[in-house]
Design a protein around this motif. Structure first.
Motif, PDB file in Angstrom:
ATOM      1  N   LYS A 244       0.897  -1.005   0.135  1.00  0.00           N
ATOM      2  CA  LYS A 244       0.016   0.046  -0.148  1.00  0.00           C
ATOM      3  C   LYS A 244       0.712   1.285   0.037  1.00  0.00           C
ATOM      4  O   LYS A 244       2.214   1.293   0.351  1.00  0.00           O
ATOM      5  CB  LYS A 244      -0.763   0.092   1.192  1.00  0.00           C
ATOM      6  N   LYS A 245       0.286   2.345  -0.451  1.00  0.00           N
ATOM      7  CA  LYS A 245       0.845   3.759  -0.279  1.00  0.00           C
ATOM      8  C   LYS A 245       1.486   3.860   0.786  1.00  0.00           C
ATOM      9  O   LYS A 245       0.863   4.057   1.889  1.00  0.00           O
ATOM     10  CB  LYS A 245       0.036   4.831  -0.944  1.00  0.00           C
ATOM     11  N   GLY A 246       2.638   4.374   1.299  1.00  0.00           N
ATOM     12  CA  GLY A 246       3.255   4.737   2.246  1.00  0.00           C
ATOM     13  C   GLY A 246       4.003   3.540   3.315  1.00  0.00           C
ATOM     14  O   GLY A 246       4.456   3.779   4.316  1.00  0.00           O
ATOM     15  N   GLN A 247       3.826   2.303   2.735  1.00  0.00           N
ATOM     16  CA  GLN A 247       4.223   1.214   3.561  1.00  0.00           C
ATOM     17  C   GLN A 247       5.724   1.151   3.524  1.00  0.00           C
ATOM     18  O   GLN A 247       6.146   1.224   2.320  1.00  0.00           O
ATOM     19  CB  GLN A 247       3.451  -0.205   3.008  1.00  0.00           C
ATOM     20  N   VAL A 248       6.266   0.624   4.520  1.00  0.00           N
ATOM     21  CA  VAL A 248       7.761   0.769   4.694  1.00  0.00           C
ATOM     22  C   VAL A 248       8.343  -0.513   4.043  1.00  0.00           C
ATOM     23  O   VAL A 248       7.728  -1.730   4.309  1.00  0.00           O
ATOM     24  CB  VAL A 248       8.121   0.817   6.271  1.00  0.00           C
ATOM     25  N   LEU A 249       9.250  -0.297   3.061  1.00  0.00           N
ATOM     26  CA  LEU A 249       9.698  -1.410   2.201  1.00  0.00           C
ATOM     27  C   LEU A 249      10.945  -2.037   3.017  1.00  0.00           C
ATOM     28  O   LEU A 249      11.155  -3.153   2.797  1.00  0.00           O
ATOM     29  CB  LEU A 249       9.843  -1.155   0.742  1.00  0.00           C
ATOM     30  N   ALA A 250      11.805  -1.131   3.512  1.00  0.00           N
ATOM     31  CA  ALA A 250      13.156  -1.335   3.887  1.00  0.00           C
ATOM     32  C   ALA A 250      13.749  -0.295   4.834  1.00  0.00           C
ATOM     33  O   ALA A 250      13.110   0.888   4.519  1.00  0.00           O
ATOM     34  CB  ALA A 250      14.142  -1.766   2.964  1.00  0.00           C
ATOM     35  N   VAL A 251      14.536  -0.392   5.669  1.00  0.00           N
ATOM     36  CA  VAL A 251      15.180   0.728   6.435  1.00  0.00           C
ATOM     37  C   VAL A 251      16.634   0.693   6.393  1.00  0.00           C
ATOM     38  O   VAL A 251      17.245  -0.536   6.430  1.00  0.00           O
ATOM     39  CB  VAL A 251      14.764   0.301   8.012  1.00  0.00           C
ATOM     40  N   ILE A 252      17.204   1.750   5.938  1.00  0.00           N
ATOM     41  CA  ILE A 252      18.550   1.799   5.820  1.00  0.00           C
ATOM     42  C   ILE A 252      19.350   3.058   6.885  1.00  0.00           C
ATOM     43  O   ILE A 252      18.637   3.975   7.308  1.00  0.00           O
ATOM     44  CB  ILE A 252      18.914   2.465   4.568  1.00  0.00           C
ATOM     45  N   SER A 253      20.455   2.455   7.475  1.00  0.00           N
ATOM     46  CA  SER A 253      20.986   3.587   8.317  1.00  0.00           C
ATOM     47  C   SER A 253      21.986   4.177   7.471  1.00  0.00           C
ATOM     48  O   SER A 253      23.081   3.632   6.744  1.00  0.00           O
ATOM     49  CB  SER A 253      21.637   2.622   9.530  1.00  0.00           C
ATOM     50  N   GLU A 259      23.812  13.254   9.554  1.00  0.00           N
ATOM     51  CA  GLU A 259      24.289  14.640   9.717  1.00  0.00           C
ATOM     52  C   GLU A 259      23.072  15.468   9.269  1.00  0.00           C
ATOM     53  O   GLU A 259      23.056  16.743   9.813  1.00  0.00           O
ATOM     54  CB  GLU A 259      25.388  14.680   8.412  1.00  0.00           C
ATOM     55  N   THR A 260      22.263  15.256   8.229  1.00  0.00           N
ATOM     56  CA  THR A 260      21.139  16.132   7.776  1.00  0.00           C
ATOM     57  C   THR A 260      19.994  16.561   9.062  1.00  0.00           C
ATOM     58  O   THR A 260      19.718  17.414   9.359  1.00  0.00           O
ATOM     59  CB  THR A 260      20.431  15.858   6.657  1.00  0.00           C
ATOM     60  N   ARG A 261      19.899  15.404   9.383  1.00  0.00           N
ATOM     61  CA  ARG A 261      18.853  15.399  10.776  1.00  0.00           C
ATOM     62  C   ARG A 261      19.503  16.256  12.043  1.00  0.00           C
ATOM     63  O   ARG A 261      18.678  16.863  12.372  1.00  0.00           O
ATOM     64  CB  ARG A 261      18.219  14.110  11.244  1.00  0.00           C
ATOM     65  N   SER A 262      20.940  16.032  12.071  1.00  0.00           N
ATOM     66  CA  SER A 262      21.315  16.809  13.160  1.00  0.00           C
ATOM     67  C   SER A 262      21.366  18.071  12.810  1.00  0.00           C
ATOM     68  O   SER A 262      21.240  19.176  13.716  1.00  0.00           O
ATOM     69  CB  SER A 262      22.921  16.339  13.440  1.00  0.00           C
ATOM     70  N   HIS A 324      10.831  13.414  11.698  1.00  0.00           N
ATOM     71  CA  HIS A 324      10.710  12.985  13.084  1.00  0.00           C
ATOM     72  C   HIS A 324      11.045  11.394  13.122  1.00  0.00           C
ATOM     73  O   HIS A 324      10.500  10.636  12.572  1.00  0.00           O
ATOM     74  CB  HIS A 324       9.219  13.064  13.391  1.00  0.00           C
ATOM     75  N   SER A 325      12.094  11.049  13.774  1.00  0.00           N
ATOM     76  CA  SER A 325      12.772   9.656  13.797  1.00  0.00           C
ATOM     77  C   SER A 325      13.505   9.513  14.976  1.00  0.00           C
ATOM     78  O   SER A 325      14.145  10.328  15.545  1.00  0.00           O
ATOM     79  CB  SER A 325      13.598   9.258  12.645  1.00  0.00           C
ATOM     80  N   GLY A 326      13.351   8.275  15.632  1.00  0.00           N
ATOM     81  CA  GLY A 326      14.194   7.893  16.781  1.00  0.00           C
ATOM     82  C   GLY A 326      15.536   8.123  16.834  1.00  0.00           C
ATOM     83  O   GLY A 326      16.388   8.436  17.621  1.00  0.00           O
ATOM     84  N   ALA A 327      15.863   7.471  15.521  1.00  0.00           N
ATOM     85  CA  ALA A 327      17.507   7.364  15.308  1.00  0.00           C
ATOM     86  C   ALA A 327      17.904   8.341  14.186  1.00  0.00           C
ATOM     87  O   ALA A 327      17.038   8.503  13.256  1.00  0.00           O
ATOM     88  CB  ALA A 327      17.710   5.887  14.722  1.00  0.00           C
ATOM     89  N   LEU A 328      18.919   8.987  14.451  1.00  0.00           N
ATOM     90  CA  LEU A 328      19.366  10.177  13.435  1.00  0.00           C
ATOM     91  C   LEU A 328      19.500   9.486  12.119  1.00  0.00           C
ATOM     92  O   LEU A 328      19.295  10.200  11.226  1.00  0.00           O
ATOM     93  CB  LEU A 328      20.548  10.623  13.967  1.00  0.00           C
TER      94      LEU A 328
END
Length: 520
Positions: A244-253, A259-262, A324-328
């Motif tokens: 579905k639209k917006g569904q998380v497919l994968a997470v990358i660190s 740096e950008t979020r900081s 907004h994310s817990g991990a930078l």
């Protein structure tokens, strides 16, 4: 007086008179039979007729004799290998010879066992095909041999009449050529499940047919890339999975995301400080404690802090990361729309580049049927034309319209691309499936049509197998429009002809066996 016996008197007796009368009657009957039977006709070829006029030196009373038909099981051959026809001392040898791929008739004339001079002679043939077409052929001297100027088209199946004119006589012969005929009895036709169709007039909605292929709808297909360097932390989507639209497919660190979020968080803190400073300076100015210049400087600092926050936010959005994310360093790859994962090139713990296509997502609720259109057909294939798409591997059929026709002709293919957008709610049209695209045109009344199954190809030429007594003969035709069920015959067939329809390929295979021994 003395009595004399009958024998002594010299007069015949009753018995002798009776014998004489019988002999006279028998002689009269035999003479009448001989006169009625006419002159004896000479042996000839398969069948021929002869028209003979009075010769010079006769009593001046010309007469014509009508020759009868002669049938023989096997026609005699001449010294050149041709068919031999004879009439008295006259002989005609006729050969259908193929030189340089062009079959032509050749003829040799013989009178009293001697070759006849060609001056003043003429030979002409009339060929009647099984479909009723006639061809007139005239033979003329070429290098000392009478040769036809016209070629004889395949198949060599016809009834022929030969007219010969010499300086003194005229002759007429006839023969039958059955080269390429497929002999089949009615029982064999029925056993081979061959059905017959009659050529009849019909109204045909013509349809141009093009080979095509089902492709992804590129307007609803996305290639998902990380946009930053990183390491795969988790993969939640599998190949072939509907998402579905917006569904998380994968997470990358990713360090770049961190740096950008900081930067964003630091900018947000500075904006908060600038906001507090501005509010304090404004309050002091209103109380006449601080000058207006301090308020203006605080306002300027607040505006700059807001710009810095907006810039950092835009950077994160460009990278596809949330603000907004817990991990930078967490980057979530999400589905841009509802669709199916059709390609997957990502694994847990894998280091990926910013331009690596890790997923391909496609909305298969609609697909493209792509085809190539030759330049000669572009006038009939236009945007908006109705089409019928048929699957090659199944009975699936869909209606649609042409949505795009390319403006350029390919240098290599000399064709223009075209496409049809097909609704695919059930997923029956799978990308990669070969299809036939029929572009429908206006209806037209055709004088002669046959079932589409009746059309076969021999020597790269369309033919139908015409039903004749004892089997079938191949009949070359020129085709016109087709609606997939019936085909217009422009030339080569007349209305009312009976042809092999379903199962005609069986007749073709039998004809192929006989053509292996094809000679002229």
């Amino acid at each position: 007086m003395s009595n004399a016996s009958p024998s002594a008197s010299g007069k015949p007796g009753r018995q002798q008179v009776f014998i004489i009368i019988v002999l006279l009657v028998v002689g009269a009957i035999v003479g009448a039979m001989i006169l009625r039977s006419g002159p004896t006709k000479p042996a000839g070829g398969d069948s021929h007729g002869h028209e003979e006029s009075a010769k010079a030196g006769d009593d001046g009373h010309g007469h014509a004799e009508e020759a009868g038909a002669h049938a023989e099981e096997a026609a005699p051959k001449g010294p050149h290998g041709g068919q031999l026809f004879t009439e008295g001392d006259f002989a005609l040898e006729l050969l259908l010879a193929e030189e340089g791929g062009e079959p032509r008739f050749k003829a040799w004339l013989v009178d009293k066992a001697q070759p006849m001079p060609l001056a003043g002679t003429a030979v002409a043939l009339t060929l009647t095909r099984p479909n009723g077409d006639e061809q007139e052929i005239v033979l003329r001297p070429v290098n000392g041999v009478l040769t036809s100027a016209q070629t004889v088209a395949e198949p060599h199946i016809f009834e022929a009449s030969v007219a010969v004119q010499t300086p003194k006589e005229s002759y007429l012969f006839s023969f039958s050529q059955q080269e390429g005929k497929v002999a089949m009895t009615d029982a064999q036709i029925q056993a081979a499940s061959i059905t017959l169709d009659t050529s009849v007039p019909a109204t045909i909605r013509s349809a141009l047919q093009f080979p095509g292929e089902i492709k992804f709808n590129e307007d609803r297909t996305a290639h998902i890339v990380p946009r930053v360097l990183g390491v795969v932390e988790s993969v939640s989507a599998n190949l072939g999975q509907q998402v579905k639209k917006g569904q998380v497919l994968a997470v990358i660190s990713s360090a770049a995301v961190s740096e950008t979020r900081s930067e964003l968080q630091a900018a947000q803190r500075r904006r908060e400080l600038a906001q507090t400073t501005y509010e304090r300076e404004q309050s002091l100015w209103q109380q006449k404690i601080s000058p207006e210049q301090d308020v203006l400087q605080a306002r300027q600092a607040l505006r700059e802090a807001e710009i810095t926050v907006a810039n950092a936010t835009q950077k994160l959005q460009t990278l596809g990361a949330s603000t907004h994310s817990g991990a930078l360093g967490r980057l979530e790859l999400r589905a841009p729309f509802d669709g199916m994962v059709v390609e997957k090139h990502i694994a847990l713990g894998e280091a990926v580049k910013e331009d690596a296509s890790v997923f391909t997502l496609s909305d298969l609720s609609s697909v493209w049927a792509e085809l190539s259109v030759a330049a000669r057909d572009l006038q009939q294939v236009r945007v908006g034309e109705r089409v019928v798409v048929r699957a090659g591997a199944s009975d699936a059929v869909a209606n649609g319209t042409v949505s795009y026709v390319g403006s350029l002709i390919g240098e290599q293919t000399r064709t223009a691309p075209a496409r049809v957008v097909l609704p695919n709610p059930q997923g029956a049209w799978r990308p990669g499936l070969f299809v036939t695209v029929e572009v429908l045109a206006a209806e037209k009344a055709s004088a002669v049509t046959v079932a589409a199954a009746a059309l076969q190809t021999l020597d790269d030429q369309p033919v139908v197998f015409l039903k004749v007594p004892g089997g079938f003969v191949p009949q070359p035709v020129q085709t016109g429009r087709s609606d997939g069920k019936r085909v217009e015959i422009v030339r080569g067939l007349k209305p009312g002809a009976s042809v092999a329809a379903a199962g005609s390929f069986v007749v073709k295979s039998e004809q192929g066996k006989s053509s292996a021994t094809h000679t002229h």
